[in-house]
Write a protein that holds these residues in place. Structure first.
Motif, PDB file in Angstrom:
ATOM      1  N   UNK A 249       1.900 -17.734  11.183  1.00  0.00           N
ATOM      2  CA  UNK A 249       1.402 -17.354   9.956  1.00  0.00           C
ATOM      3  C   UNK A 249       2.368 -16.878   9.096  1.00  0.00           C
ATOM      4  N   UNK A 250       3.234 -16.161   9.368  1.00  0.00           N
ATOM      5  CA  UNK A 250       4.328 -15.501   8.516  1.00  0.00           C
ATOM      6  C   UNK A 250       4.949 -16.894   7.893  1.00  0.00           C
ATOM      7  N   UNK A 251       5.458 -17.621   8.430  1.00  0.00           N
ATOM      8  CA  UNK A 251       6.089 -18.816   8.121  1.00  0.00           C
ATOM      9  C   UNK A 251       5.513 -19.393   7.196  1.00  0.00           C
ATOM     10  N   UNK A 252       4.231 -19.917   7.545  1.00  0.00           N
ATOM     11  CA  UNK A 252       3.477 -20.718   6.704  1.00  0.00           C
ATOM     12  C   UNK A 252       3.234 -20.027   5.433  1.00  0.00           C
ATOM     13  N   UNK A 253       2.860 -18.760   5.196  1.00  0.00           N
ATOM     14  CA  UNK A 253       2.661 -17.831   4.121  1.00  0.00           C
ATOM     15  C   UNK A 253       3.987 -17.837   3.335  1.00  0.00           C
ATOM     16  N   UNK A 254       5.115 -17.811   4.131  1.00  0.00           N
ATOM     17  CA  UNK A 254       6.369 -17.829   3.372  1.00  0.00           C
ATOM     18  C   UNK A 254       6.594 -19.428   2.641  1.00  0.00           C
ATOM     19  N   UNK A 255       6.204 -20.126   3.243  1.00  0.00           N
ATOM     20  CA  UNK A 255       6.625 -21.583   2.749  1.00  0.00           C
ATOM     21  C   UNK A 255       5.625 -22.060   1.587  1.00  0.00           C
ATOM     22  N   UNK A 256       4.422 -21.325   1.829  1.00  0.00           N
ATOM     23  CA  UNK A 256       3.151 -22.019   0.906  1.00  0.00           C
ATOM     24  C   UNK A 256       3.588 -21.554  -0.388  1.00  0.00           C
ATOM     25  N   UNK A 257       3.542 -22.563  -1.342  1.00  0.00           N
ATOM     26  CA  UNK A 257       3.576 -22.354  -2.781  1.00  0.00           C
ATOM     27  C   UNK A 257       2.110 -21.609  -3.196  1.00  0.00           C
ATOM     28  N   UNK A 258       2.484 -20.654  -3.900  1.00  0.00           N
ATOM     29  CA  UNK A 258       1.167 -20.041  -4.797  1.00  0.00           C
ATOM     30  C   UNK A 258       0.707 -20.816  -5.840  1.00  0.00           C
ATOM     31  N   UNK A 259      -0.633 -20.414  -6.364  1.00  0.00           N
ATOM     32  CA  UNK A 259      -0.838 -21.156  -7.550  1.00  0.00           C
ATOM     33  C   UNK A 259       0.276 -20.997  -8.615  1.00  0.00           C
ATOM     34  N   UNK A 260       0.753 -19.498  -8.777  1.00  0.00           N
ATOM     35  CA  UNK A 260       1.666 -19.313  -9.699  1.00  0.00           C
ATOM     36  C   UNK A 260       3.125 -20.035  -9.611  1.00  0.00           C
ATOM     37  N   UNK A 261       3.373 -20.488  -8.391  1.00  0.00           N
ATOM     38  CA  UNK A 261       4.470 -21.181  -8.183  1.00  0.00           C
ATOM     39  C   UNK A 261       4.326 -22.572  -8.618  1.00  0.00           C
ATOM     40  N   UNK A 262       3.135 -23.261  -8.281  1.00  0.00           N
ATOM     41  CA  UNK A 262       2.908 -24.753  -8.600  1.00  0.00           C
ATOM     42  C   UNK A 262       2.653 -24.657 -10.460  1.00  0.00           C
ATOM     43  N   UNK A 263       1.920 -23.531 -10.923  1.00  0.00           N
ATOM     44  CA  UNK A 263       1.773 -23.704 -12.301  1.00  0.00           C
ATOM     45  C   UNK A 263       3.342 -23.780 -12.869  1.00  0.00           C
ATOM     46  N   UNK A 264       4.376 -22.911 -12.472  1.00  0.00           N
ATOM     47  CA  UNK A 264       5.726 -22.823 -12.883  1.00  0.00           C
ATOM     48  C   UNK A 264       6.311 -24.283 -12.687  1.00  0.00           C
ATOM     49  N   UNK A 265       6.105 -24.761 -11.606  1.00  0.00           N
ATOM     50  CA  UNK A 265       6.813 -25.903 -11.089  1.00  0.00           C
ATOM     51  C   UNK A 265       6.399 -27.283 -12.000  1.00  0.00           C
TER      52      UNK A 265
END
Ligand code: SER
Length: 342
Positions: A5-21
């Motif tokens: 769970x920790x690693x999944x959340x760590x690697x998961x792109x958030x909505x904010x990450x996706x917008x910036x990307x």
């Protein structure tokens, strides 16, 4: 499980990450990063709300306004409630409808056209967002052989992955007047655990095949509800990717309401009402999360509840949100308490 769970959340792109990307990708391709315009269109009395990214550029497409750039990218606040594009009554009961959402877009004002638009889209989706090709398919307007050929050349799709659509689902218009043109949509197959058929099939309304990006090849300006169309001064590009939809795909969620941004609001609503976020009353939590966003952004852009026009639509959205809070048993005002989470 905890480590997973920790690693999944760590690697998961958030909505904010996706917008910036998205914005950074197009910035790297020479696009000006332009701020979202307000939800109340500044240049267009024919439109109730900004319903897509191209609205602030309408006069740039038609050639009556010049900017100091010919390529732009935005994350645009959009409302589809009231007017031509109206999703209000579906919200809460489907995985993908919203009254308020953000649309990511790239635009060319007489600069590049179909070939670059399709190349950029394919590069972003396949290389940056790393979506598997075997889960993707595209539609084109049935008369648009160029677009079909380009998808084949650039992405290497076989003919069965390029679906020709004859209806105006693949001819985008802003409203009864304004810029318009044939379009090509990109779909993601969420798998056979969901009901639904590919676009153009009799089961296309199911949730399995999710449209997440619309590339519009702007070529005309229309008048009188489409009775008269004239060519634009130069062919242009308008694309719109639903931020909530692409986030759901990249976060492995089957519903937009499970992405980080919306899930946080839903969990707060569940905490305050003591009603499970995932049980029979989940639609009410979804309505509240969606309508809180729409109401807050509309009010921030100067709309106030009233008996007519925009204010009336806002009032309906607020009332619908409040009614669902009531259905969850809230006897005191609820929505304002969720604002910090929003
Ligand atoms: N205007 C098109 C849409 O809203 C693409 O941005 O789908």
């Amino acid at each position: 499980l905890e480590i997973y769970t920790i690693s999944r959340d760590f690697f998961m792109k958030t909505v904010n990450d996706i917008r910036s990307e998205f914005l950074n990708f197009f910035k790297g391709k020479g696009h000006a990063v332009v701020p979202s315009s307000p939800l109340v269109p500044q240049n267009d009395p024919t439109l109730m709300f900004t319903n897509s990214g191209m609205v602030q550029f309408k006069n740039v497409f038609t050639g009556t306004e010049k900017r100091d750039y010919t390529r732009a990218t935005t994350a645009q606040k959009s409302v589809r409630a009231g007017g031509k594009h109206n999703d209000l009554d579906n919200v809460g009961y489907t995985a993908r409808h919203h009254t308020f959402f953000e649309m990511l877009g790239n635009f060319s004002f007489g600069d590049y056209f179909k070939e670059e638009a399709i190349s950029y889209a394919w590069e972003l989706v396949s290389k940056n967002f790393v979506l598997p090709k075997d889960k993707l398919l595209v539609t084109v307007y049935h008369e648009d052989e160029d677009a079909a050929k380009l998808w084949k050349k650039i992405a290497g799709f076989s003919d069965d992955k390029i679906i020709r659509i004859a209806t105006n689902a693949n001819f985008w218009m802003m409203g009864d007047t304004g810029p318009c043109g044939p379009c090509s949509e990109i779909f993601y197959d969420q798998g056979d655990k969901l009901w639904g058929g590919p676009p153009g099939s009799k089961d296309e309304d199911g949730d399995r095949f999710l449209e997440f990006w619309n590339l519009v090849f702007m070529q005309f300006e229309q008048f009188d509800g489409g009775k008269r169309r004239i060519p634009l001064p130069k062919p242009s590009i308008d694309t719109g990717m639903g931020l909530e939809r692409i986030s759901a795909i990249m976060q492995g969620k089957l519903s937009n309401y499970d992405i980080d941004l919306l899930r946080d609001i839903i969990e707060h609503s569940a905490d305050l009402t003591g009603v499970s976020p995932d049980g029979d009353q989940a639609p009410s939590h979804r309505v509240i999360a969606d309508h809180l966003r729409a109401s807050s952004f509309l009010i921030a852009d100067g709309v106030l509840p009233s008996n007519e026009g925009r204010g009336y639509v806002l009032r309906r959205i607020m009332r619908r949100g409040m009614r669902h809070a009531h259905l969850l048993g809230a006897s005191e005002p609820l929505l304002y308490k969720l604002l910090p989470t929003l």
